[in-house]
Design a protein around this motif. Structure first.
Motif, PDB file in Angstrom:
ATOM      1  N   LEU A  51       0.851  -1.123  -0.007  1.00 50.85           N
ATOM      2  CA  LEU A  51      -0.096  -0.007  -0.101  1.00 50.85           C
ATOM      3  C   LEU A  51       0.919   1.351   0.007  1.00 50.85           C
ATOM      4  N   GLU A  52       1.936   1.194   0.652  1.00 49.08           N
ATOM      5  CA  GLU A  52       2.772   2.356   0.856  1.00 49.08           C
ATOM      6  C   GLU A  52       3.495   2.616  -0.575  1.00 49.08           C
ATOM      7  N   ALA A  53       3.825   1.403  -1.339  1.00 45.21           N
ATOM      8  CA  ALA A  53       4.494   1.684  -2.736  1.00 45.21           C
ATOM      9  C   ALA A  53       3.350   2.416  -3.566  1.00 45.21           C
ATOM     10  N   LEU A  54       2.085   2.005  -3.302  1.00 42.16           N
ATOM     11  CA  LEU A  54       1.005   2.465  -4.191  1.00 42.16           C
ATOM     12  C   LEU A  54       0.740   3.925  -3.967  1.00 42.16           C
ATOM     13  N   ILE A  55       0.770   4.121  -2.704  1.00 39.89           N
ATOM     14  CA  ILE A  55       0.375   5.734  -2.473  1.00 39.89           C
ATOM     15  C   ILE A  55       1.664   6.596  -2.838  1.00 39.89           C
ATOM     16  N   ALA A  56       2.869   6.001  -2.774  1.00 39.90           N
ATOM     17  CA  ALA A  56       4.055   6.722  -3.202  1.00 39.90           C
ATOM     18  C   ALA A  56       4.162   6.865  -4.573  1.00 39.90           C
ATOM     19  N   CYS A  57       3.762   6.023  -5.358  1.00 37.60           N
ATOM     20  CA  CYS A  57       3.585   6.032  -6.750  1.00 37.60           C
ATOM     21  C   CYS A  57       2.640   7.107  -7.451  1.00 37.60           C
ATOM     22  N   ALA A  58       1.589   6.712  -6.641  1.00 37.35           N
ATOM     23  CA  ALA A  58       0.353   7.617  -6.845  1.00 37.35           C
ATOM     24  C   ALA A  58       0.451   8.947  -6.669  1.00 37.35           C
ATOM     25  N   GLY A  59       1.304   9.306  -5.670  1.00 36.53           N
ATOM     26  CA  GLY A  59       1.518  10.686  -5.231  1.00 36.53           C
ATOM     27  C   GLY A  59       2.551  11.434  -6.033  1.00 36.53           C
ATOM     28  N   VAL A  60       3.603  10.637  -6.551  1.00 34.13           N
ATOM     29  CA  VAL A  60       4.537  11.333  -7.405  1.00 34.13           C
ATOM     30  C   VAL A  60       3.878  11.386  -8.848  1.00 34.13           C
ATOM     31  N   THR A  61       3.296  10.439  -9.351  1.00 35.76           N
ATOM     32  CA  THR A  61       2.736  10.678 -10.378  1.00 35.76           C
ATOM     33  C   THR A  61       1.567  11.645 -10.537  1.00 35.76           C
ATOM     34  N   LEU A  62       0.835  11.743  -9.481  1.00 31.86           N
ATOM     35  CA  LEU A  62      -0.295  13.099  -9.356  1.00 31.86           C
ATOM     36  C   LEU A  62       0.472  14.252  -9.240  1.00 31.86           C
ATOM     37  N   SER A  63       1.589  14.482  -8.653  1.00 34.16           N
ATOM     38  CA  SER A  63       2.466  15.625  -8.691  1.00 34.16           C
ATOM     39  C   SER A  63       2.759  16.187  -9.825  1.00 34.16           C
ATOM     40  N   ALA A  64       3.681  15.173 -10.721  1.00 33.29           N
ATOM     41  CA  ALA A  64       4.011  15.284 -11.885  1.00 33.29           C
ATOM     42  C   ALA A  64       2.965  15.726 -13.007  1.00 33.29           C
ATOM     43  N   VAL A  65       1.698  15.040 -12.916  1.00 39.96           N
ATOM     44  CA  VAL A  65       0.688  15.143 -13.797  1.00 39.96           C
ATOM     45  C   VAL A  65       0.067  16.598 -13.535  1.00 39.96           C
ATOM     46  N   ALA A  66       0.102  17.074 -12.083  1.00 36.25           N
ATOM     47  CA  ALA A  66      -0.730  18.566 -11.837  1.00 36.25           C
ATOM     48  C   ALA A  66       0.640  19.388 -12.375  1.00 36.25           C
ATOM     49  N   THR A  67       1.816  19.092 -12.244  1.00 38.29           N
ATOM     50  CA  THR A  67       2.636  20.069 -12.627  1.00 38.29           C
ATOM     51  C   THR A  67       2.372  20.321 -14.230  1.00 38.29           C
ATOM     52  N   ALA A  68       2.473  19.414 -14.862  1.00 38.61           N
ATOM     53  CA  ALA A  68       2.196  19.209 -16.349  1.00 38.61           C
ATOM     54  C   ALA A  68       1.016  20.114 -16.873  1.00 38.61           C
ATOM     55  N   MET A  69      -0.084  19.712 -16.012  1.00 36.34           N
ATOM     56  CA  MET A  69      -1.359  20.520 -16.185  1.00 36.34           C
ATOM     57  C   MET A  69      -1.480  21.840 -15.951  1.00 36.34           C
ATOM     58  N   GLY A  70      -0.429  22.072 -15.107  1.00 35.87           N
ATOM     59  CA  GLY A  70      -0.605  23.625 -14.324  1.00 35.87           C
ATOM     60  C   GLY A  70      -1.774  23.600 -13.271  1.00 35.87           C
ATOM     61  N   VAL A  71      -1.954  22.712 -12.670  1.00 32.76           N
ATOM     62  CA  VAL A  71      -2.875  22.596 -11.438  1.00 32.76           C
ATOM     63  C   VAL A  71      -2.286  22.814 -10.122  1.00 32.76           C
ATOM     64  N   SER A  72      -2.535  23.872  -9.491  1.00 28.61           N
ATOM     65  CA  SER A  72      -1.881  24.146  -8.180  1.00 28.61           C
ATOM     66  C   SER A  72      -2.356  23.177  -7.049  1.00 28.61           C
ATOM     67  N   LEU A  73      -1.269  22.670  -6.586  1.00 31.45           N
ATOM     68  CA  LEU A  73      -1.542  21.881  -5.342  1.00 31.45           C
ATOM     69  C   LEU A  73      -1.219  22.680  -4.245  1.00 31.45           C
ATOM     70  N   THR A  74      -1.924  22.780  -3.096  1.00 26.08           N
ATOM     71  CA  THR A  74      -1.290  23.660  -1.932  1.00 26.08           C
ATOM     72  C   THR A  74      -1.118  22.167  -0.698  1.00 26.08           C
ATOM     73  N   GLY A  75      -1.410  21.088  -1.139  1.00 23.42           N
ATOM     74  CA  GLY A  75      -1.316  19.832  -0.123  1.00 23.42           C
ATOM     75  C   GLY A  75      -2.215  18.857  -0.547  1.00 23.42           C
ATOM     76  N   GLY A  76      -2.267  18.022   0.307  1.00 23.76           N
ATOM     77  CA  GLY A  76      -3.257  17.074   0.263  1.00 23.76           C
ATOM     78  C   GLY A  76      -2.660  15.650   0.843  1.00 23.76           C
ATOM     79  N   THR A  77      -3.890  14.624   0.630  1.00 30.07           N
ATOM     80  CA  THR A  77      -3.176  13.193   1.335  1.00 30.07           C
ATOM     81  C   THR A  77      -3.672  12.193   0.217  1.00 30.07           C
ATOM     82  N   ILE A  78      -3.154  11.197   0.227  1.00 31.53           N
ATOM     83  CA  ILE A  78      -3.488  10.070  -0.762  1.00 31.53           C
ATOM     84  C   ILE A  78      -3.538   8.844   0.365  1.00 31.53           C
ATOM     85  N   THR A  79      -4.568   8.004   0.671  1.00 27.27           N
ATOM     86  CA  THR A  79      -4.841   7.025   1.263  1.00 27.27           C
ATOM     87  C   THR A  79      -5.134   5.743   0.569  1.00 27.27           C
ATOM     88  N   ALA A  80      -4.697   4.656   1.057  1.00 31.54           N
ATOM     89  CA  ALA A  80      -4.839   3.366   0.576  1.00 31.54           C
ATOM     90  C   ALA A  80      -5.230   2.372   1.573  1.00 31.54           C
TER      91      ALA A  80
END
Length: 183
Positions: free
Chosen positions: A88-117
């Protein structure tokens, strides 16, 4: 007086990044993989060491050793890492890094958040109490709680794109052929 400029981060993950920075970082890699598709097949490897007389497995990583042991539900004392939790930790780590990269590429501003598996597994299966009980995780939910001002349609696209490119999530959804070998 001239103020010293902060040094550039040595690693991309330490730098504040925008879409242009991310594209510039990844452009030569993407071109290399277009030119030589075989170079894009990246080997992954992990090695665990067993310890005689103990029910543990040591995984040596550059940042330290992880010692995995029995989950409390099957006889462990809860002090060692559990392989199910590590999945589960590997899943949320991968999802978190992927989400951050996708948000950056899309220009979506994230000020924080959590991912829970969250997942469920049946200890009766792994303890061989009931042959009909499954061995392994049977239900898994991945929940994103994001701090952002992005609208619902943008967030839907962000999550869908994250799901599409998250290596661990796609591995779970489309399991690889697994071979076991006794060396």
């Amino acid at each position: 007086m001239i103020q010293p400029q902060p040094e550039s981060p040595a690693r991309p993950e330490d730098a504040m990044m925008n879409a242009a920075d991310l594209r510039a970082l990844q452009a030569p890699l993407k071109q290399s993989y277009r030119d030589n598709p075989a170079a894009a097949r990246i080997p992954a490897r992990a090695v665990g060491r067993i310890e005689p007389g103990r029910i543990v497995c040591h995984i040596d990583k550059p940042h330290g050793t992880i010692t995995a042991g029995l989950h409390a539900a099957v006889g462990g004392d809860g002090t060692l890492a559990c392989s199910g939790d590590m999945l589960l930790e590997a899943l949320i780590a991968c999802a978190g890094v992927t989400l951050s990269a996708v948000a950056t590429a899309m220009g979506v501003s994230l000020t924080g958040g959590t991912i829970t598996a969250e997942a469920t597994w049946d200890a009766r299966g792994t303890l061989a109490i009931d042959r009909a009980a499954p061995v392994g995780i049977t239900d898994l939910t991945l929940r994103f709680d994001l701090d952002t001002t992005a609208d619902a349609a943008t967030l839907e696209r962000l999550i869908a794109t994250t799901e599409r490119y998250c290596v661990i999530l796609q591995t779970l959804r489309n399991p690889p052929v697994v071979t076991t070998v006794l060396a």
